[in-house]
Scaffold this active site. Structure first.
Site, PDB file in Angstrom:
ATOM      1  N   HIS A 119       0.849  -1.202   0.000  1.00  0.00           N
ATOM      2  CA  HIS A 119       0.000   0.000   0.000  1.00  0.00           C
ATOM      3  C   HIS A 119       0.880   1.246   0.000  1.00  0.00           C
ATOM      4  CE1 HIS A 119      -3.856   2.044   1.740  1.00  0.00           C
ATOM      5  NE2 HIS A 119      -3.145   2.887   0.999  1.00  0.00           N
TER       6      HIS A 119
ATOM      7  N   HIS B  31       1.688   5.135  -2.318  1.00  0.00           N
ATOM      8  CA  HIS B  31       1.239   6.126  -3.311  1.00  0.00           C
ATOM      9  C   HIS B  31       2.491   6.721  -3.953  1.00  0.00           C
ATOM     10  CE1 HIS B  31      -2.922   6.090  -1.687  1.00  0.00           C
ATOM     11  NE2 HIS B  31      -2.292   5.835  -0.550  1.00  0.00           N
ATOM     12  N   LEU B  32       2.593   6.595  -5.273  1.00  0.00           N
ATOM     13  CA  LEU B  32       3.805   7.035  -5.956  1.00  0.00           C
ATOM     14  C   LEU B  32       3.625   8.346  -6.736  1.00  0.00           C
ATOM     15  CD1 LEU B  32       5.328   3.656  -7.201  1.00  0.00           C
ATOM     16  CD2 LEU B  32       5.783   4.926  -5.103  1.00  0.00           C
ATOM     17  N   ARG B  33       2.400   8.818  -6.904  1.00  0.00           N
ATOM     18  CA  ARG B  33       2.089  10.156  -7.453  1.00  0.00           C
ATOM     19  C   ARG B  33       2.373  10.335  -8.950  1.00  0.00           C
ATOM     20  NH1 ARG B  33      -1.061  10.567  -3.259  1.00  0.00           N
ATOM     21  NH2 ARG B  33      -0.177  11.526  -1.373  1.00  0.00           N
TER      22      ARG B  33
ATOM     23  N   ASN C 166      -4.591   6.472  -7.181  1.00  0.00           N
ATOM     24  CA  ASN C 166      -5.046   7.863  -7.097  1.00  0.00           C
ATOM     25  C   ASN C 166      -3.997   8.823  -7.647  1.00  0.00           C
ATOM     26  OD1 ASN C 166      -3.393   7.317  -4.857  1.00  0.00           O
ATOM     27  ND2 ASN C 166      -4.375   8.874  -3.594  1.00  0.00           N
TER      28      ASN C 166
ATOM     29  N   ASP D 288      -8.699   3.699  -3.270  1.00  0.00           N
ATOM     30  CA  ASP D 288      -8.132   4.215  -2.028  1.00  0.00           C
ATOM     31  C   ASP D 288      -7.974   5.731  -2.047  1.00  0.00           C
ATOM     32  OD1 ASP D 288      -6.930   3.731   0.608  1.00  0.00           O
ATOM     33  OD2 ASP D 288      -5.166   4.583  -0.319  1.00  0.00           O
TER      34      ASP D 288
ATOM     35  N   HIS E 151      -5.736  -0.027   5.917  1.00  0.00           N
ATOM     36  CA  HIS E 151      -5.455   0.848   7.074  1.00  0.00           C
ATOM     37  C   HIS E 151      -6.558   0.870   8.143  1.00  0.00           C
ATOM     38  CE1 HIS E 151      -7.821   3.380   4.439  1.00  0.00           C
ATOM     39  NE2 HIS E 151      -6.801   3.793   3.722  1.00  0.00           N
TER      40      HIS E 151
ATOM     41  N   ASN F 229      -5.557  10.193   6.882  1.00  0.00           N
ATOM     42  CA  ASN F 229      -6.880   9.583   6.745  1.00  0.00           C
ATOM     43  C   ASN F 229      -6.721   8.108   6.419  1.00  0.00           C
ATOM     44  OD1 ASN F 229      -9.600   9.170   6.486  1.00  0.00           O
ATOM     45  ND2 ASN F 229      -9.769  10.088   4.458  1.00  0.00           N
TER      46      ASN F 229
ATOM     47  N   ASP G 244       1.185   2.730   3.765  1.00  0.00           N
ATOM     48  CA  ASP G 244       0.327   3.796   3.236  1.00  0.00           C
ATOM     49  C   ASP G 244       1.154   5.054   2.973  1.00  0.00           C
ATOM     50  OD1 ASP G 244      -1.852   5.211   2.303  1.00  0.00           O
ATOM     51  OD2 ASP G 244      -2.856   5.381   4.249  1.00  0.00           O
TER      52      ASP G 244
END
Length: 431
Positions: A60, A62-64, A94, A152, A232, A286, A313
């Site tokens: 989990h 986030h690499l953007r 996302n 997510d 999460h 969050n 996360d």
């Protein structure tokens, strides 16, 4: 590709119930043998006093990329991953545009092949544009390389859409990863609803907002037979529901797994108020940081197996985004480079988990959930290996991180344990 011999290390492979001092021989990017008495190879790594595990997996992150490459890229994120001890990561959809079609999933796969130091597995969106209204083309996403589906950052609020997602994902044997949040109950909340939010005068996010969606999605998983993974998890109520779902039989089997993050098993909502009386946005996340009682419940759930996975996360943000008023700051913390020492310091050293149990939650368990051929040191498996110095003491300093972002809530914390050598596909990666 030459042979690599790792000798004298304590090898821990929960997938094969292995925990002993032995040797591993790597050839052609694969595990060739374990325990064979071989003294010579093209490269010899003496792991005496160190722990040798299957390559750690963070399922989990986030690499953007694409969209916010100033915060993180596939290249920088994978570099942060190997610095933290991870040989494989799964990235959430996302991005901008989101990973909701074959081309976008394939982009991640190809970009990772070109630039990444770790294995990068894309997670496809459940719905088009992550809007929760219409299912994404799951078959095309799988063809593009998606190993799971998730919106997510946003819940799938429409129960009928989530039902169909669980049904369709069964055809591809892929899990649905659920962000459990009832938006109507959360409203404009920015932190955990409780005594601390009341004291600080900040809008709260009640625990029940998570728990209602946990229960709904588990019941939909029971109805459909789909595979549900709960991202999460943070509350006592959610844990009790998951425990019930895993133990009950009267309603039939519910195929559910769950994860927790290091910040949710170490930090409470009290952290938000800093020593100067201000509200520190680095602690805005969050789902939000909860209470000490929630942390104690998470510890027990990790110990008894209710929680299957530990994941970071990892959510990078540019400094200027976090250096604003608390209400205006985005949610999220980075975590790949601090996760392993926090697991060792806060869980293993404190006897909440054995070392083997902790390794399982970062290797074989996420590999099985995602259906990827990782997380094991079996002969013939990919030679993805993490070598760890359990006794290494250091202070977390985000300014030295490989990630492009610095929004780490653990700055200045003294920890133990660090990955000292990483092998991905039989290749030693410089840290």
């Amino acid at each position: 590709m030459g042979q690599i011999l790792i000798k004298n290390g304590r090898v821990i492979d929960p997938a094969n119930k292995l925990d002993r001092v032995t040797s591993i021989l790597i050839a052609d990017g694969k595990i060739k043998s374990i325990g064979t008495k071989i003294d010579k190879a093209d490269e010899v790594i003496d792991a005496k006093g160190l722990i040798v595990t299957p390559g750690l997996i963070d399922m989990h992150v986030h690499l953007r990329e694409p969209g916010k490459e100033d915060e993180e890229t596939i290249a920088s994120g994978s570099t942060a991953a190997v610095a933290g001890g991870f040989t494989s990561i799964a990235c959430m959809p996302n991005t901008d545009p989101p990973i909701d079609d074959e081309a976008s999933a394939e982009f991640v796969y190809l970009q990772a092949k070109r630039t990444a130091k770790a294995n990068v597995f894309p997670i496809g969106a459940i719905t088009k544009n992550r809007q929760g209204k219409e299912l994404a083309e799951m078959g095309q996403l799988v063809r593009g390389g998606a190993v799971a589906f998730s919106d997510d950052g946003e819940p799938v609020s429409n129960a009928e859409v989530m039902r169909r997602a669980l049904e369709y994902s069964k055809m591809f044997n892929r899990p649905i990863i659920s962000h459990c949040e009832n938006k109507d109950l959360v409203g404009a909340g920015v932190m955990n609803e409780g005594l601390v939010s009341l004291e600080l005068g900040l809008a709260g996010m009640p625990a029940i907002a998570e728990e209602i969606m946990v229960h709904r999605d588990m019941m939909l998983a029971r109805l459909t037979g789909g595979r549900l993974h709960l991202a999460h998890i943070t509350t006592i109520g959610s844990i009790e529901l998951i425990k019930w779902a895993k133990n009950q039989s009267s309603l039939g089997r519910i195929n559910v797994t769950a994860e927790v993050t290091p910040h949710h098993f170490t930090l409470t909502d009290k952290c938000i108020k800093n020593i100067n009386g201000g509200f520190d946005p680095v602690f805005k996340v969050n789902p939000p940081l909860r209470t000490q009682k929630d942390i104690e419940a998470i510890h027990q759930a990790l110990k008894d197996g209710t929680i299957d996975v530990i994941a970071s996360d990892h959510a990078p943000h540019a400094p200027e985004e976090k250096e604003v008023e608390f209400n205006l700051a985005p949610f999220g913390m980075i975590g790949m480079e601090s996760m392993l020492p926090l697991v060792i310091t806060e869980l293993v050293d404190k006897k909440i988990l054995t070392l083997s149990e902790a390794v399982a939650k970062m290797t074989v368990n996420p590999a099985r959930i995602l259906g990827i051929s990782k997380g094991t040191l079996a002969v013939g498996a990919d030679a993805d290996i993490t070598i760890i110095d359990l006794e290494k003491q250091w202070v977390i300093d985000p300014s030295k991180f490989k990630s492009k972002s610095r929004n780490c809530p653990f700055a200045g914390r003294k920890v133990k344990g660090k990955a000292v050598k990483i092998i991905v596909g039989g290749k030693v990666i410089a840290l």
